[in-house]
Design an enzyme around this catalytic site. Structure first.
Site, PDB file in Angstrom:
ATOM      1  N   ASP A  33      -4.310  -1.068  -1.981  1.00  0.00           N
ATOM      2  CA  ASP A  33      -3.083  -1.786  -2.338  1.00  0.00           C
ATOM      3  C   ASP A  33      -3.064  -3.149  -1.651  1.00  0.00           C
ATOM      4  OD1 ASP A  33      -1.714   0.632  -3.648  1.00  0.00           O
ATOM      5  OD2 ASP A  33      -2.229   1.371  -1.659  1.00  0.00           O
ATOM      6  N   GLU A 309     -10.429   0.802  -6.160  1.00  0.00           N
ATOM      7  CA  GLU A 309     -10.318  -0.265  -7.155  1.00  0.00           C
ATOM      8  C   GLU A 309     -10.997  -1.561  -6.699  1.00  0.00           C
ATOM      9  OE1 GLU A 309      -6.620  -0.657  -9.218  1.00  0.00           O
ATOM     10  OE2 GLU A 309      -6.764  -2.834  -9.313  1.00  0.00           O
TER      11      GLU A 309
HETATM   12  O1  TRH Z   1      -9.286   1.974   0.208  1.00  0.00           O
HETATM   13  P1  TRH Z   1      -9.329   2.369  -1.215  1.00  0.00           P
HETATM   14  O2  TRH Z   1      -9.626   3.776  -1.467  1.00  0.00           O
HETATM   15  O3  TRH Z   1      -7.986   2.008  -1.848  1.00  0.00           O
HETATM   16  C1  TRH Z   1      -7.232   2.501  -2.886  1.00  0.00           C
HETATM   17  C2  TRH Z   1      -6.032   3.206  -2.409  1.00  0.00           C
HETATM   18  O4  TRH Z   1      -6.367   4.539  -2.146  1.00  0.00           O
HETATM   19  C3  TRH Z   1      -4.968   3.088  -3.424  1.00  0.00           C
HETATM   20  O5  TRH Z   1      -3.821   3.808  -3.094  1.00  0.00           O
HETATM   21  C4  TRH Z   1      -5.488   3.494  -4.747  1.00  0.00           C
HETATM   22  O6  TRH Z   1      -4.498   3.350  -5.632  1.00  0.00           O
HETATM   23  C5  TRH Z   1      -6.648   2.595  -5.071  1.00  0.00           C
HETATM   24  O7  TRH Z   1      -7.655   2.763  -4.104  1.00  0.00           O
HETATM   25  C6  TRH Z   1      -7.205   2.831  -6.442  1.00  0.00           C
HETATM   26  O8  TRH Z   1     -10.429   1.484  -1.996  1.00  0.00           O
HETATM   27  P2  TRH Z   1     -10.460  -0.014  -2.493  1.00  0.00           P
HETATM   28  O9  TRH Z   1      -9.542  -0.207  -3.652  1.00  0.00           O
HETATM   29  O10 TRH Z   1     -11.838  -0.329  -2.701  1.00  0.00           O
HETATM   30  O11 TRH Z   1      -9.913  -0.871  -1.298  1.00  0.00           O
HETATM   31  C7  TRH Z   1     -10.657  -1.128  -0.137  1.00  0.00           C
HETATM   32  C8  TRH Z   1     -10.373  -2.523   0.351  1.00  0.00           C
HETATM   33  O12 TRH Z   1     -10.898  -2.693   1.650  1.00  0.00           O
HETATM   34  C9  TRH Z   1     -11.025  -3.588  -0.519  1.00  0.00           C
HETATM   35  O13 TRH Z   1     -10.183  -4.714  -0.621  1.00  0.00           O
HETATM   36  C10 TRH Z   1     -12.266  -3.971   0.275  1.00  0.00           C
HETATM   37  C11 TRH Z   1     -11.752  -3.822   1.667  1.00  0.00           C
HETATM   38  N1  TRH Z   1     -12.745  -3.639   2.727  1.00  0.00           N
HETATM   39  C12 TRH Z   1     -12.857  -4.608   3.669  1.00  0.00           C
HETATM   40  O14 TRH Z   1     -12.181  -5.651   3.608  1.00  0.00           O
HETATM   41  N2  TRH Z   1     -13.738  -4.409   4.701  1.00  0.00           N
HETATM   42  C13 TRH Z   1     -14.518  -3.307   4.793  1.00  0.00           C
HETATM   43  O15 TRH Z   1     -15.287  -3.181   5.755  1.00  0.00           O
HETATM   44  C14 TRH Z   1     -14.403  -2.337   3.756  1.00  0.00           C
HETATM   45  C15 TRH Z   1     -15.276  -1.108   3.803  1.00  0.00           C
HETATM   46  C16 TRH Z   1     -13.507  -2.520   2.741  1.00  0.00           C
END
Ligand code: TRH
Length: 411
Positions: A33, A309
């Site tokens: 999010d 996402e």
């Molecule tokens: O963390 P996620 O699983 O997030 C979500 C939430 O669960 C949400 O509620 C759900 O609706 C959605 O998924 C579909 O995975 P996501 O979307 O990939 O988000 C991770 C974020 O973290 C992304 O912006 C990348 C960032 N990130 C970093 O900035 N640094 C890091 O080291 C890593 C591993 C990720």
């Protein structure tokens, strides 16, 4: 009341008076999010004076180290960031720069997070109510095109809220893509020194106790970002038994149980860099990093395991082989979403490639046993397809541009 409210506070330097935009983000869980909202907020600063309201600044800090979790209001990368304004407190009003108005010209509610009630009432009292948009989740399912840009009427306040869907086709809002990203990526991927600098910068040890540059460049580099139920244990075993060297970079706090079972240490949020070697596998626990650094990790690796996402989209833009673990939904609704994306992604893949990639992706999402060796045989062809897919995405309008065009159309 007038709809254009918060003038930029002095900390935000904007040459022209751009209209104001408020983005509201509630962190339901994990980082998706805030990940999407932070990326959107930064991209929208080209067109708006952006305030991002967030209810969980601690999670935000994980992906942006400059965030001060205890501050009510702060500025970072030209975005004004405020703690979620449950009440119309003095701090919120003061964020308007003394004008007394608190509602922006454009309001984006991320993922139907529900705006504070007082803010909705304030919007309804405006002579010209703000453009109100709900930014929805990304899906490749066909129904999205039919719902994109539809409006719904608030039951009591009479305000219109528009639904804006990210997506992969021209009849959706597109994806969040920074204009210079493809050039930055291509330069980085061709520059061994930049890749080594990047790994050095995040603390990966080189030299006597750590990796050699030759080893780094010759190994199959994998990044691993997944949910706790992903079948990581058999994968770590397969990598250890592999004929070719594999280096797996896993952010701290991810796949903790599998890492503990494999390497015998707890990779919680306090672990900084940790290197563990078994057979052909070098497992490296790395710190959680900023979004921009994470992009570089995805660009540098040969295979990226991503989830949710935002990391899923960034892996597509990295142009490398990826494996997606979709966010689980009730009654397995996510499996339709997974298949819908796979149908678009695999167009043109030859049969044998299709078999290995389908096996792996479905197994990674709980449908069977993942066969790393089969996937590994096809990595170069999968890379070729990933490159093609990413170039196709880079040709499309970015979500920020599509949003601005839509806002203009309905204003
Ligand atoms: O963390 P996620 O699983 O997030 C979500 C939430 O669960 C949400 O509620 C759900 O609706 C959605 O998924 C579909 O995975 P996501 O979307 O990939 O988000 C991770 C974020 O973290 C992304 O912006 C990348 C960032 N990130 C970093 O900035 N640094 C890091 O080291 C890593 C591993 C990720």
């Amino acid at each position: 009341m007038n709809a254009v409210f918060i003038p930029a506070p002095s900390v935000v330097t904007t040459p022209v008076m751009l209209p104001t935009l408020h983005i509201f983000c509630r962190v339901v869980d994990n980082f998706g999010d805030i990940g999407v909202c932070w990326r959107l907020a930064r991209q929208m600063t080209e067109f708006y004076r952006v305030t991002l309201w967030v209810d969980d600044l601690l999670s935000f800090k994980q992906i942006c180290a400059d965030i001060q979790p205890l501050q009510e209001m702060q500025s970072c990368m030209s975005v004004l960031i405020g703690r979620w304004p449950e009440e119309a407190t003095a701090a919120v009003v003061a964020s308007g720069g003394g004008g007394g108005f608190v509602v922006a010209a454009v309001v984006i509610e991320a993922f139907a997070c529900a705006l504070p009630a007082w803010y909705e009432s304030a919007m309804a009292k405006c002579d010209k109510p703000p453009v109100w948009i709900n930014l929805d989740y990304l899906s490749a399912e066909a129904w999205v095109e039919g719902c994109h840009e539809l409006a719904s009427l608030h039951p009591s306040l009479g305000l219109k809220k528009y639904f804006f869907f990210p997506g992969f086709t021209d009849r959706t809002g597109g994806l969040l893509i920074e204009p210079e990203l493809v050039h930055q990526r291509e330069q980085f991927q061709l520059d061994t020194a930049a890749i080594v600098d990047f790994f050095n910068g995040i603390g990966v040890p080189f030299g006597a106790e750590g990796l050699s540059v030759a080893e780094l460049m010759a190994s199959c580099k994998v990044s691993l970002f997944c949910y706790p139920d992903a079948p990581v244990r058999p994968l770590l075993a397969a990598w250890s038994a592999s004929a070719d060297p594999v280096i797996c970079f896993v952010p701290q706090g991810v796949a903790t149980e599998a890492i503990e079972a494999h390497a015998g240490f707890v990779s919680d949020n306090n672990v900084e860099i940790r290197v563990f070697r078994t057979g052909a596998l070098t497992l490296i626990v790395i710190p959680f990093m900023s979004q921009d650094q994470y992009d570089r990790l995805l660009w540098a690796c040969d295979v990226n395991f991503v989830r949710g996402e935002d990391s899923f989209v960034r892996a597509q833009l990295a142009g490398k082989t990826m494996v997606w673990q979709i966010y689980p939904q009730e009654q397995d609704a996510h499996l339709d979403k997974l298949q819908a994306f796979m149908r678009q992604y695999e167009v043109g893949m030859p049969e044998h490639l299709l078999a290995s990639y389908r096996n792996f992706w479905l197994a990674w999402n709980g449908q069977g046993e993942p066969d790393w060796f089969l996937l590994n045989e096809n990595l170069s062809l999968l890379h070729y397809f990933a490159q093609g897919w990413s170039h196709q995405l880079f040709k499309k309008n970015s979500l920020a541009q599509s949003l601005c065009q839509f806002i203009q159309k309905i204003s």
